[in-house]
Scaffold this active site. Sequence first.
Site, PDB file in Angstrom:
ATOM      1  N   LYS A   1      13.092  -7.245   8.221  1.00  0.00           N
ATOM      2  CA  LYS A   1      12.355  -5.829   8.548  1.00  0.00           C
ATOM      3  C   LYS A   1      13.377  -4.866   9.094  1.00  0.00           C
ATOM      4  O   LYS A   1      13.756  -5.283  10.111  1.00  0.00           O
ATOM      5  CB  LYS A   1      10.768  -5.612   8.801  1.00  0.00           C
ATOM      6  CG  LYS A   1      10.007  -4.877   9.203  1.00  0.00           C
ATOM      7  CD  LYS A   1       8.923  -5.277  10.040  1.00  0.00           C
ATOM      8  CE  LYS A   1       8.415  -4.143   9.475  1.00  0.00           C
ATOM      9  NZ  LYS A   1       6.129  -4.550  10.144  1.00  0.00           N
TER      10      LYS A   1
ATOM     11  N   GLU B   1     -10.395  -8.214   9.654  1.00  0.00           N
ATOM     12  CA  GLU B   1     -11.416  -7.288  10.240  1.00  0.00           C
ATOM     13  C   GLU B   1     -12.313  -7.910  10.432  1.00  0.00           C
ATOM     14  O   GLU B   1     -13.455  -7.761  10.626  1.00  0.00           O
ATOM     15  CB  GLU B   1     -11.092  -5.797   9.537  1.00  0.00           C
ATOM     16  CG  GLU B   1     -10.682  -4.797   9.673  1.00  0.00           C
ATOM     17  CD  GLU B   1      -8.986  -5.046   9.009  1.00  0.00           C
ATOM     18  OE1 GLU B   1      -8.831  -5.886   7.973  1.00  0.00           O
ATOM     19  OE2 GLU B   1      -8.289  -4.112   9.327  1.00  0.00           O
TER      20      GLU B   1
ATOM     21  N   ARG C   1     -14.283  -2.283   5.808  1.00  0.00           N
ATOM     22  CA  ARG C   1     -14.051  -4.058   5.741  1.00  0.00           C
ATOM     23  C   ARG C   1     -15.447  -4.933   5.903  1.00  0.00           C
ATOM     24  O   ARG C   1     -15.531  -6.524   5.852  1.00  0.00           O
ATOM     25  CB  ARG C   1     -12.717  -5.001   6.343  1.00  0.00           C
ATOM     26  CG  ARG C   1     -11.591  -4.430   5.541  1.00  0.00           C
ATOM     27  CD  ARG C   1     -11.906  -4.871   4.053  1.00  0.00           C
ATOM     28  NE  ARG C   1     -10.343  -4.303   2.827  1.00  0.00           N
ATOM     29  CZ  ARG C   1      -9.012  -5.082   3.057  1.00  0.00           C
ATOM     30  NH1 ARG C   1      -8.627  -5.288   3.796  1.00  0.00           N
ATOM     31  NH2 ARG C   1      -8.176  -4.488   1.986  1.00  0.00           N
TER      32      ARG C   1
HETATM   33  C1  LIG Z   1      -7.438  -2.799   5.661  1.00  0.00           C
HETATM   34  C2  LIG Z   1      -6.215  -3.196   6.519  1.00  0.00           C
HETATM   35  N1  LIG Z   1      -6.436  -3.164   7.592  1.00  0.00           N
HETATM   36  C3  LIG Z   1      -5.287  -2.983   8.446  1.00  0.00           C
HETATM   37  C4  LIG Z   1      -3.665  -2.401   7.925  1.00  0.00           C
HETATM   38  C5  LIG Z   1      -3.042  -1.672   9.073  1.00  0.00           C
HETATM   39  N2  LIG Z   1      -1.485  -2.053   8.520  1.00  0.00           N
HETATM   40  C6  LIG Z   1      -0.765  -1.673   7.134  1.00  0.00           C
HETATM   41  S1  LIG Z   1       0.519  -2.358   7.324  1.00  0.00           S
HETATM   42  C7  LIG Z   1       0.378  -3.742   8.128  1.00  0.00           C
HETATM   43  C8  LIG Z   1       0.981  -4.674   8.727  1.00  0.00           C
HETATM   44  C9  LIG Z   1       1.864  -5.117   7.130  1.00  0.00           C
HETATM   45  O1  LIG Z   1       2.133  -6.365   7.091  1.00  0.00           O
HETATM   46  P1  LIG Z   1       3.430  -7.186   6.363  1.00  0.00           P
HETATM   47  O2  LIG Z   1       2.303  -7.084   5.001  1.00  0.00           O
HETATM   48  O3  LIG Z   1       4.108  -8.185   6.724  1.00  0.00           O
HETATM   49  O4  LIG Z   1       3.909  -6.064   6.017  1.00  0.00           O
HETATM   50  P2  LIG Z   1       5.300  -5.447   6.249  1.00  0.00           P
HETATM   51  O5  LIG Z   1       5.509  -3.910   7.332  1.00  0.00           O
HETATM   52  O6  LIG Z   1       5.843  -6.732   7.396  1.00  0.00           O
HETATM   53  O7  LIG Z   1       6.573  -5.227   5.480  1.00  0.00           O
HETATM   54  C10 LIG Z   1      -1.458  -2.841   9.285  1.00  0.00           C
HETATM   55  C11 LIG Z   1      -1.885  -3.848   9.552  1.00  0.00           C
HETATM   56  C12 LIG Z   1      -4.044  -2.093   6.839  1.00  0.00           C
HETATM   57  N3  LIG Z   1      -3.117  -0.276   5.991  1.00  0.00           N
HETATM   58  N4  LIG Z   1      -5.730  -2.738   5.723  1.00  0.00           N
END
Ligand SMILES: Cc1ncc(C[n+]2csc(CCOP(=O)(O)OP(=O)(O)O)c2C)c(N)n1
Length: 612
Positions: A281, A361, A389
Amino acid sequence: MADMDTLLDTINSPADLRQLARDQLPQLAQEIRDLIVESVQQTGGHISSNLGVVELTLALHYVFNTPEDRFVWDVGHQSYTHKIITGRRDQMHTMRQQDGLSGFPKRSESDYDAFGVGHSSTSISAALGMAVASQLSADPRHAVAIIGDGAITAGQAYEALAHAGDLSANLLVILNDNEMSISKNVGGMSNYLARLLSGKVYASAREGSKKVLEKIPPAWEFARRAEEHMKGMVIPGTLFEEMGFNYIGPIDGHDLDTLIATLSNLRNRKGPQFLHIVTKKGKGYQPAEQEPGKYHGVSPAKKQSGKSSPTYTQVFGQWLCDMAAQSDELVGITPAMSDGSGLNDFAERYPQRYFDVGIAEQHAVTLAAGMACEGRKPVVAIYSSFLQRAYDQLIHDVALQNLSVLFAIDRGGLVGADGATHAGAFDLSYLRCIPNMVVMAASNENECRQMLSTGYHYKGPAAVRYPRGAGTGVTIEANLDTIEIGKAELKHQGEHIAILAFGSRVQAAVEAGESCNATVVNMRFVKPLDTAMIEQIAASHDLIITVEENAISGGAGSAIAEYLLSIADNTPIKIMGLPDKFIDHGEHESQLADCGLDAKGIVDTLLLHNKH
Ligand SMILES: Cc1ncc(C[n+]2csc(CCOP(=O)(O)OP(=O)(O)O)c2C)c(N)n1
């Protein structure tokens, strides 16, 4: 570089990309990284996640035939490279601004955006739907879901994996594993993935897979044998295999040759395929590599300076620590949003009582219900749009059993640059129809604190909603005093017209009301309503105007109209709120003005209705 044509200048579509020789791709990747860092500094947005998938995105578009083949990006916050090479390079500086590019893939924005996203963990379901649809119409197109190790913690991802494994549809799932959600990823799945990546196995696989893949002949049977060989060298019998997928990996997600060779191979395979890649990342940008969490989502450079009032998020975080100091029963729960919801201090000070459940959630809410059954006092910190959700969990597990769970609902109302997917436009509507709930909307940060204390001590489910961003600058009292449930507050006594305002719109209503000598009430409670106040206002005014930052349909104003109807009071009522449409990204203030919900908009409505 300024007066020299870059490689990137020649890429106006993935077809142009496919004309490049493989050895030109690293240079292109570098140019894209530079553009992402530069443009996100102007516009704000996601840096770390995007820098991590530059090579993956190039390899995908190099191998697959987009837009005929479908890519579904999970969350979609990592789709900037995809946007840059699908004809939107020159618009990157408009991202997340009014009429500019969305920060997420959006079907109406480009043919290359196969599916609209913003909330996580939908990609496998959607891509499977596409794969099944093309199978039904004997269409040869491919469907690819690209999902992070954070997003794959959510239940829906497993529902989709389990179903896909049972079907023969041609689906490729790519797991982009960087061991990070926004913060460090948590939970059993992340431990499992870490084991897959651990030590020697992965190191030798990187070398081994490269050699094997270089030699893969095009014919399917040979490819299959080579692949089996490669898998043997990696990890036999993974969880994903058990679910019916053909699992490949882990491979280095920054190694373009390996990626292209592996994807070309997988493209020719039938049935559900699972490719596990490992990326860093923030790759290639030192500050983001070092602090990927901090650089997950950033504000535009010009906005970072300047002192302002504390945000509602910070007010909540402080309240949580203060209440935890006083109440041993308090537990704090977040679905993967510790930073965004303001729980970092609490997590540090009360690690035993802090639960980051991952992007889950539904689980967060039922977990809280279980804890409440045993006498704990759970506080679920959650964004308004993400609570959508967990709606059945809220009704069936919490409210129906009248359990004492406090929902601290952040991002209630429009959210500016994050756009329609993240707008908290519906919570007042979807909460107030649930029996047993107490629903409060905070009009300033001190009231927010009082409401949190009130909801915390209430015997039953309670919700406090507050907007994104900074408060109004009022003094915040240090005590943990409560307010009387169901009691509104008269802000200004005027005549003829009364404005009954909720939460974030109270301040604008006061401005408007004072300038026109209309009565203004801060309603505070959407449920229970202060019916005595409503009756008194109706009896002494010719017109009631309600104002809220929530959908007009079924919202707080609607609750007042229902009440007036139920007592056969026919005082005219005008409900102001969010219109029946999704509001795109833009500045929060101009979004509100466009909806007529700023002080000027309220005055305009007031004058319009006063004339008649
Ligand atoms: C239902 C929901 N909950 C929380 C989020 C907030 N959110 C956006 S990106 C993220 C982390 C995603 O992590 P990952 O899938 O590993 O992707 P990375 O950013 O590490 O590439 C979160 C918790 C969201 N977009 N949707």
